[in-house]
Write a protein that holds these residues in place. Structure first.
Motif, PDB file in Angstrom:
ATOM      1  N   MET A   1       0.788  -1.113  -0.075  1.00 42.40           N
ATOM      2  CA  MET A   1      -0.026   0.126   0.043  1.00 42.40           C
ATOM      3  C   MET A   1       0.827   1.359  -0.133  1.00 42.40           C
ATOM      4  SD  MET A   1      -3.187   0.208   2.552  1.00 42.40           S
ATOM      5  CE  MET A   1      -4.598  -0.493   1.944  1.00 42.40           C
ATOM      6  N   ALA A   2       0.322   2.252  -0.655  1.00 45.69           N
ATOM      7  CA  ALA A   2       1.138   3.744  -0.817  1.00 45.69           C
ATOM      8  C   ALA A   2       1.040   4.310   0.655  1.00 45.69           C
ATOM      9  CB  ALA A   2       0.859   4.390  -1.737  1.00 45.69           C
ATOM     10  N   PHE A   3       0.181   4.151   1.137  1.00 42.65           N
ATOM     11  CA  PHE A   3       0.035   4.773   2.439  1.00 42.65           C
ATOM     12  C   PHE A   3      -0.627   3.707   3.813  1.00 42.65           C
ATOM     13  CE2 PHE A   3      -2.787   7.264   5.344  1.00 42.65           C
ATOM     14  CZ  PHE A   3      -1.786   8.221   5.851  1.00 42.65           C
ATOM     15  N   ASN A   4      -0.149   3.603   4.815  1.00 42.24           N
ATOM     16  CA  ASN A   4      -0.699   2.599   5.737  1.00 42.24           C
ATOM     17  C   ASN A   4      -1.422   3.519   6.782  1.00 42.24           C
ATOM     18  OD1 ASN A   4      -1.020   1.216   8.474  1.00 42.24           O
ATOM     19  ND2 ASN A   4       0.071  -0.318   7.310  1.00 42.24           N
ATOM     20  N   PHE A   5      -2.773   3.364   6.924  1.00 40.58           N
ATOM     21  CA  PHE A   5      -3.834   4.016   7.617  1.00 40.58           C
ATOM     22  C   PHE A   5      -3.295   4.023   9.112  1.00 40.58           C
ATOM     23  CE2 PHE A   5      -6.357   3.174   4.014  1.00 40.58           C
ATOM     24  CZ  PHE A   5      -6.133   4.466   3.372  1.00 40.58           C
ATOM     25  N   ASN A   6      -2.930   2.811   9.695  1.00 44.35           N
ATOM     26  CA  ASN A   6      -2.621   2.813  10.981  1.00 44.35           C
ATOM     27  C   ASN A   6      -1.099   3.303  11.568  1.00 44.35           C
ATOM     28  OD1 ASN A   6      -4.995   1.436  11.788  1.00 44.35           O
ATOM     29  ND2 ASN A   6      -4.237  -0.264  11.024  1.00 44.35           N
ATOM     30  N   ASP A   7      -0.016   3.078  10.434  1.00 43.66           N
ATOM     31  CA  ASP A   7       1.182   3.681  10.786  1.00 43.66           C
ATOM     32  C   ASP A   7       1.163   5.267  10.629  1.00 43.66           C
ATOM     33  OD1 ASP A   7       1.790   1.051  10.637  1.00 43.66           O
ATOM     34  OD2 ASP A   7       3.104   1.215   8.888  1.00 43.66           O
ATOM     35  N   HIS A   8       0.301   5.740  10.097  1.00 42.22           N
ATOM     36  CA  HIS A   8       0.024   7.098   9.967  1.00 42.22           C
ATOM     37  C   HIS A   8      -0.034   7.769  11.113  1.00 42.22           C
ATOM     38  CE1 HIS A   8      -1.131  11.419   8.795  1.00 42.22           C
ATOM     39  NE2 HIS A   8      -2.331  11.038   9.447  1.00 42.22           N
ATOM     40  N   TYR A   9      -0.537   7.155  12.198  1.00 40.83           N
ATOM     41  CA  TYR A   9      -1.029   7.591  13.574  1.00 40.83           C
ATOM     42  C   TYR A   9       0.242   7.152  14.549  1.00 40.83           C
ATOM     43  CZ  TYR A   9      -5.347   9.252  11.943  1.00 40.83           C
ATOM     44  OH  TYR A   9      -6.161   9.724  11.284  1.00 40.83           O
ATOM     45  N   HIS A  10       1.065   6.592  14.056  1.00 40.37           N
ATOM     46  CA  HIS A  10       2.277   6.174  15.231  1.00 40.37           C
ATOM     47  C   HIS A  10       2.673   7.450  15.841  1.00 40.37           C
ATOM     48  CE1 HIS A  10       3.345   2.052  13.147  1.00 40.37           C
ATOM     49  NE2 HIS A  10       2.068   2.032  13.968  1.00 40.37           N
ATOM     50  N   PRO A  11       3.187   8.439  15.432  1.00 41.70           N
ATOM     51  CA  PRO A  11       3.686   9.556  15.971  1.00 41.70           C
ATOM     52  C   PRO A  11       2.594  10.107  17.225  1.00 41.70           C
ATOM     53  CG  PRO A  11       4.118   9.853  13.877  1.00 41.70           C
ATOM     54  CD  PRO A  11       3.306   8.668  13.935  1.00 41.70           C
ATOM     55  N   LEU A  12       1.487  10.174  16.605  1.00 40.89           N
ATOM     56  CA  LEU A  12       0.558  10.352  17.855  1.00 40.89           C
ATOM     57  C   LEU A  12       0.389   9.415  19.073  1.00 40.89           C
ATOM     58  CD1 LEU A  12      -1.634  12.160  18.675  1.00 40.89           C
ATOM     59  CD2 LEU A  12      -3.532  10.781  17.307  1.00 40.89           C
ATOM     60  N   LEU A  13       0.388   8.049  18.730  1.00 44.99           N
ATOM     61  CA  LEU A  13       0.481   7.164  19.848  1.00 44.99           C
ATOM     62  C   LEU A  13       1.721   7.366  20.639  1.00 44.99           C
ATOM     63  CD1 LEU A  13      -0.992   4.450  17.771  1.00 44.99           C
ATOM     64  CD2 LEU A  13      -1.983   5.285  19.757  1.00 44.99           C
ATOM     65  N   LEU A  14       2.970   7.509  19.994  1.00 44.44           N
ATOM     66  CA  LEU A  14       4.284   7.880  20.764  1.00 44.44           C
ATOM     67  C   LEU A  14       4.129   8.832  21.762  1.00 44.44           C
ATOM     68  CD1 LEU A  14       6.801   7.044  17.775  1.00 44.44           C
ATOM     69  CD2 LEU A  14       6.319   5.459  20.011  1.00 44.44           C
ATOM     70  N   LYS A  15       3.252   9.933  21.360  1.00 36.85           N
ATOM     71  CA  LYS A  15       3.084  11.029  22.330  1.00 36.85           C
ATOM     72  C   LYS A  15       2.320  10.594  23.488  1.00 36.85           C
ATOM     73  CE  LYS A  15       3.144  14.819  18.725  1.00 36.85           C
ATOM     74  NZ  LYS A  15       2.505  15.586  17.942  1.00 36.85           N
ATOM     75  N   GLN A  16       1.727   9.658  23.389  1.00 36.22           N
ATOM     76  CA  GLN A  16       0.812   9.168  24.863  1.00 36.22           C
ATOM     77  C   GLN A  16       1.780   8.417  25.646  1.00 36.22           C
ATOM     78  OE1 GLN A  16      -1.950  10.655  24.402  1.00 36.22           O
ATOM     79  NE2 GLN A  16      -1.452  11.239  22.318  1.00 36.22           N
ATOM     80  N   VAL A  17       2.909   7.921  25.343  1.00 34.75           N
ATOM     81  CA  VAL A  17       3.919   7.067  26.326  1.00 34.75           C
ATOM     82  C   VAL A  17       4.166   8.197  27.422  1.00 34.75           C
ATOM     83  CG1 VAL A  17       6.078   6.191  26.477  1.00 34.75           C
ATOM     84  CG2 VAL A  17       4.749   5.791  24.433  1.00 34.75           C
ATOM     85  N   PRO A  18       3.984   7.713  28.710  1.00 36.02           N
ATOM     86  CA  PRO A  18       4.238   8.956  29.783  1.00 36.02           C
ATOM     87  C   PRO A  18       5.842   8.962  30.159  1.00 36.02           C
ATOM     88  CG  PRO A  18       3.493   6.442  30.545  1.00 36.02           C
ATOM     89  CD  PRO A  18       3.245   6.380  29.254  1.00 36.02           C
TER      90      PRO A  18
END
Length: 193
Positions: A1-18
């Motif tokens: 796939m040219a664009f992975n919809f879940n991988d797109h949000y990895h940076p946002l998820l990493l911001k949630q790591v305490p």
């Protein structure tokens, strides 16, 4: 796939790591992309997925995390252990009350971050989906001629809970959690222990 919809949000998820997090569990880890990102930040990471094929691909990729093939619902997770638990496009494959098992495994101050999916059922859902529909069409055009992944992951569509139902269940099972809509029929649910 040219664009992975879940991988797109990895940076946002990493911001949630305490801050100060040391341990992490990636539920439904798939081929381990996000687990490797967590390990790259110095966390001791476990990845769990019921699909043996994706676990083998994750192990082959290396990168630090420990992986096991298991259904998280059948596992005895250690109580009060993980500083961060992620679920990327996996919770909708299970009963939502699986969140209670994950909540119990969070260390004090730990964070559960769920990137979930919801079906388009209401007018508000449809309006929120419009920008994603344009991007999806562009992705299909861009991905022509790109080889498909050799690892196939089963997809459950539509997800069983609407956005409103997800909010109600979150409020009931994860008091104090936040839920917000994202593009591509996703939401971010964050619960802090």
């Amino acid at each position: 796939m040219a664009f992975n919809f879940n991988d797109h949000y990895h940076p946002l998820l990493l911001k949630q790591v305490p801050d100060g997090a040391r341990t992490a569990l990636d539920v439904g880890c798939g081929t381990g992309r996000f687990a490797r990102l967590l390990a790259g930040r110095g966390l001791d990471v476990e990845g769990i997925d019921a699909n043996g094929e994706v676990i083998e691909a994750a192990r082959a990729a290396g990168g630090g995390p420990r992986y096991r093939q298991a259904d998280v619902r059948d596992e005895q997770l250690p109580d009060l252990h993980y500083d961060f638990i992620s679920c990327i496009a996996s919770l909708h494959h299970m009963p939502f009350d699986t969140a209670l098992t994950l909540r119990k495994a969070l260390a004090p101050g730990g964070v559960l971050a769920v990137l979930g999916l919801y079906p388009v059922k209401t007018a508000t859902d449809f309006v929120c989906a419009l920008p994603a529909l344009s991007l999806l069409k562009a992705n299909r055009l861009l991905s022509r001629g790109h080889p498909a992944s050799s690892v196939q992951v089963p997809m459950l569509w539509p997800p069983p809970l609407s956005y409103a139902e997800t909010r109600a269940e979150s409020d009931r099972l994860l008091p104090g959690s936040t839920l917000r809509r994202l593009l591509f029929w996703r939401y971010l649910l964050v619960y802090r222990a």
